[in-house]
Enzyme design. Structure first.
Site, PDB file in Angstrom:
ATOM      1  N   ASP A  50       4.830  41.852  29.159  1.00 44.00           N
ATOM      2  CA  ASP A  50       4.619  43.149  28.939  1.00 44.00           C
ATOM      3  C   ASP A  50       5.718  44.218  28.660  1.00 44.00           C
ATOM      4  O   ASP A  50       6.631  43.836  29.354  1.00 44.00           O
ATOM      5  CB  ASP A  50       3.594  43.526  29.981  1.00 44.00           C
ATOM      6  CG  ASP A  50       3.012  45.081  29.874  1.00 44.00           C
ATOM      7  OD1 ASP A  50       2.591  45.196  28.991  1.00 44.00           O
ATOM      8  OD2 ASP A  50       3.268  45.794  30.864  1.00 44.00           O
ATOM      9  N   ASP A  52       5.458  48.373  28.591  1.00 46.98           N
ATOM     10  CA  ASP A  52       5.579  49.586  29.752  1.00 46.98           C
ATOM     11  C   ASP A  52       5.043  48.989  31.238  1.00 46.98           C
ATOM     12  O   ASP A  52       4.114  48.462  31.276  1.00 46.98           O
ATOM     13  CB  ASP A  52       4.654  50.418  28.860  1.00 46.98           C
ATOM     14  CG  ASP A  52       5.131  50.646  27.723  1.00 46.98           C
ATOM     15  OD1 ASP A  52       6.338  50.836  27.197  1.00 46.98           O
ATOM     16  OD2 ASP A  52       4.110  50.900  26.614  1.00 46.98           O
TER      17      ASP A  52
END
Length: 226
Positions: A50, A52
């Protein structure tokens, strides 16, 4: 990097959501190196992150490269994977595009800045849709993970996904991949409780994968028994 997604669908703003609904995820891919050494037996053939809150600090709807700050241990974790010849990629929801808060150019600019800090990724797969668009790529749907696995020519069962929220590990599970949660102060307690594999930081998550550790079905691993 090569932009692979359909360039005719670049929605910006709420009025474009009908177009967003039909658009594929954005794919940015580097050519696979045919001379890459084979990955050692028992290790994942690709690891997806991922963006952020996992690789970089979570700045909501960030389109400013100057605000990019890597998370602790991110560079070390990526270096450990690259040293083993394991391809690395990013799978990221960016609903700010559908909300009219981000453009594709801003998303790309932030990606370039991240690579200045953390080195090149083999593939980026980005969902530009909103929560109500009904796409199949926005996590926790499996589309981003499946697309990245296809780009890297790896079966999803040999892919690991590392993220900071429940939707990351749920997307991995839905795709048939392995998910490892690395919580941060914004991760909900129920997401931690529901995760089968949990590590305190990125380097710990990668070391788990490189050791070949598998989740403890008793739930002693930090997640519930399954």
């Amino acid at each position: 990097m090569v932009y692979v997604a359909d360039p005719s669908t670049r929605p910006v703003g709420r009025e474009s959501e009908a177009t967003v609904d039909a658009a594929p995820p954005w794919v940015f891919q580097r050519p696979l190196d045919p001379a890459r050494a084979p990955v050692p037996e028992g290790l994942p053939l690709a690891v997806l992150f991922d963006r952020d809150g996992t690789l970089v600090e979570d700045v909501p709807y960030n389109g400013d490269p100057a605000l990019v700050r890597p998370m602790p241990w991110a560079l070390d974790a990526l270096g450990a994977l690259r040293a083993r010849g394991i391809p690395v990629g990013v799978v990221s929801n960016q609903s700010g595009v559908a909300r009219g808060l981000l453009t594709r150019q801003q998303v790309e600019a932030v990606q370039r800045r991240i690579e200045q800090f953390l080195g090149p990724f083999d593939v980026w797969v980005v969902c530009p849709h909103g929560t109500g668009d009904g796409c199949g790529c926005r996590k926790p749907a499996p589309g981003l993970v499946l697309t990245a696995a296809e780009c890297l020519d790896v079966h999803p069962s040999r892919v690991a996904v590392i993220g900071d929220v429940g939707s990351d590990v749920e997307a991995a599970r839905a795709a048939g991949a392995r998910g490892v949660l690395v919580p941060n102060p914004y991760t909900r307690l129920e997401e931690v409780a529901d995760a089968l594999e949990v590590e305190p930081n990125l380097l710990g998550a990668v070391r788990r994968l490189l050791r070949g550790d598998r989740p403890d079905p008793s739930g002693a691993d930090g997640g519930p028994a399954r």
